[in-house]
Each structure stands twice: as structure tokens, then as C-alpha cells.
Design a protein around this motif. Structure first.
Motif: not given
Length: 309
Positions: A114-129, A134-135, A138-142, A289-290
Motif C-alpha cells: 500500500l505505501p508505495d503502490f496505492g490502494d488500487k494496485i495493491s488490491s488487484y495484486s493481492v487478489i490476482l496472486m 491457488g492459496a 487450499y484454504a477453502f477446499r483442503r 499456474t503462476a
């Protein structure tokens, strides 16, 4: 989370590993640790010691939801079986822990960017990652597995490291040493091939300042204390069950409690083939896959700090 009962059906627990991870969670939750005589396992007569870290992390919520099992008079209290585990509230506690771990991971990664990239880029980066890597799967299926927790610990280390480089991390020396030491121990307890990173992360934290290498006497002293704390946490948790029940663990340790393979060397041709398969292999190749990881590695060499994040 909107369908808690359905989440704990048998599909959420896969054969083999999952029951071993959960065995340690219930041994803590029902007050039997270090004994595992009342636990259900599928891999051997006892759960491998490399599974204990996940059990320790998920034990608090496993215990909290096991209170419902106790109130209902479930026989899971006396002995764990495949049937009573899959129908228990205790296993829902373990499942919920993994979901919370994923959300904490996303928050930490978001706050890191967030401090270097702002809300929009940070949000999309985390969501896409999260989606591409596939994390979430694992959290919701295994969920009764190690990968989400491993990601959480790495994300915590990354957040602490970056915050220190920005000089925005407020911490007390003793508290920080304790936290980093415990975190290093947990990284290896959660996944034994994390032992390399349990060394790298503390070195990075204490020996880098303002994005510059700064190895001095104080850093060496902090590292020594940190690794001492990690050892004090790691060895009793990992080996007390073994000491008390050595015969039961002797055979299974030959398979699960070795990291010697990490230090074996093969021919150069072997590594070239493996690199090709890791990147381009149809079965889980990183290109499919990544892809963000490949793009990130290439872009790393063309960006300056902190945009290398």
C-alpha cells in the motif's frame, strides 16, 4: 463460512496427510499432547512429527469448537476416528483457522504494498496472486493442510522486513527478538523444508536497514539471540513426542523426518530438465499456474527499490 456444516463434510479432509495434521491439533485441544494414542492417522501408527506445526496453530480454534462436541457428548473426546472427526465441530475449528490464516495473509500483503503502490494496485495484486497461485483453493477446499500457513508466515516475514526498510516499524527490541525467533521456529515446524527460509528471513531482517546490507556486531548479537529462541521453541515441541515414544517413531522418521534430499546434488543436465518442467510443464508448470511469478522475476531486474516488490 455461510455454510459451516457443509464445510466439514468428508471432502474437506483428504486421506493421508490431512488426518496427521489434524491429529496433532486434537492432541493439543483435548489435552493429550505429547501422546497421540487417541488420534486417528492413515499414514502410519503415529502422525509424522513434521505435521506438529499445523496442529499447534490450529489447536486454539479446534479446542474452542471442540467444546460443542464435549457438550453434545461426542465420542471424539475419548477416541478420534474417521467417522467422528468428519462429523465433529472440532474439525470445523481447524477449517476456520485456515480461512482466517488466508485473510490475514491477504491483509499483510496488501499493507506491505500500500505505501508505495496505492490502494488500487495493491488490491488487484493481492487478489490476482491469491487466485492465480491457488492459496484460496487450499484454504477453502483442503484447509487441514500446510500451504496456507506457510504462506501466512512468509507474508508476515515480508511485511516485517519491508516495514523495517521503510523505518516505519515500531517495535521493542526484546519483543521483536521473541517474535522473529518464534516465527522462525514455526516456519520449520509447519514445513520442514522451510528450514532454509527460517535462517534467511532473520538474517534479512536484522542485517538489512534502509534496503542496504548492514552486518555489524549488534546484528550478529540479535541473530544469535533469535536463533537461540527458535531452537528453544522448536526442539521441545518437535522431539518430546519422539523421546516419549521412540519405538513408534523410528520407522516413520526414515521417510518423513529427513531433509537430506535438500542437499543432494545431481548432474547439470538434470537441473536443466527440471527447470524446463517447472516453468513449461503441462502439469503445474509456472507458465500456466503462476505467470505473474515469471513476470515478476523478469521485472525485478528492471526496477529499482521499492518497486521490486
Amino acid at each position: 463460512l455461510f455454510r459451516p456444516f457443509q464445510m466439514q463434510q468428508p471432502g474437506m479432509l483428504y486421506p493421508g496427510d490431512d488426518f496427521s495434521y489434524f491429529a496433532y491439533a486434537t492432541s493439543f485441544a483435548f489435552g493429550d499432547f505429547p501422546s497421540t494414542k487417541k488420534e486417528y492417522v492413515e499414514e502410519a501408527s503415529v502422525p509424522p512429527l513434521s505435521r506438529v506445526g499445523i496442529g499447534l496453530i490450529s489447536a486454539p480454534l479446534t479446542f474452542a469448537f471442540s467444546l460443542i462436541d464435549r457438550a453434545q457428548g461426542s465420542d471424539i473426546v475419548q477416541q478420534r476416528t474417521k467417522e467422528n472427526i468428519t462429523k465433529s465441530w472440532a474439525v470445523f475449528g481447524a477449517i476456520l483457522t485456515a480461512v482466517i490464516a488466508l485473510w490475514f495473509t491477504c491483509v499483510l500483503l496488501y499493507k506491505t504494498l500500500l505505501p508505495d503502490f496505492g490502494d488500487k494496485i495493491s488490491s488487484y495484486s493481492v487478489i490476482l496472486m491469491t487466485l492465480c497461485q491457488g492459496a484460496g483453493l487450499y484454504a477453502f477446499r483442503r484447509p487441514v493442510f500446510s500451504h496456507v500457513y506457510e504462506l501466512l508466515i512468509h507474508s508476515t516475514f515480508l511485511y516485517l522486513f519491508v516495514s523495517r526498510q521503510r523505518n516505519v516499524l515500531r517495535y521493542k527490541k526484546g519483543t521483536t527478538l521473541l517474535f522473529i525467533g518464534v516465527l522462525s521456529a514455526m516456519l520449520t515446524l509447519v514445513r520442514q523444508n522451510g528450514v532454509i527460509y527460517s535462517i534467511i528471513w532473520p538474517i534479512s531482517f536484522f542485517c538489512f536497514s534502509g534496503w542496504k546490507w548492514n552486518l555489524n556486531r549488534n546484528a550478529i548479537l540479535n541473530l544469535t539471540k533469535c536463533f537461540a529462541i527458535a531452537a528453544i521453541v522448536y526442539y521441545p515441541i518437535k522431539y518430546i513426542p519422539y523421546i516419549l515414544n521412540k519405538d513408534a517413531f523410528t520407522e516413520i522418521n526414515k521417510t518423513f523426518e529427513t531433509s537430506a534430499f535438500m542437499f543432494n546434488f545431481e548432474s547439470p543436465w538434470f537441473y536443466l530438465k527440471r527447470i524446463y518442467l517447472v516453468i513449461f510443464g503441462i502439469d503445474w508448470g509456472l507458465l500456466f499456474t503462476a505467470p505473474f511469478l515469471i513476470i515478476g522475476v523478469v521485472a525485478f531486474f528492471f526496477k529499482k527499490l521499492p518497486h521490486r516488490l
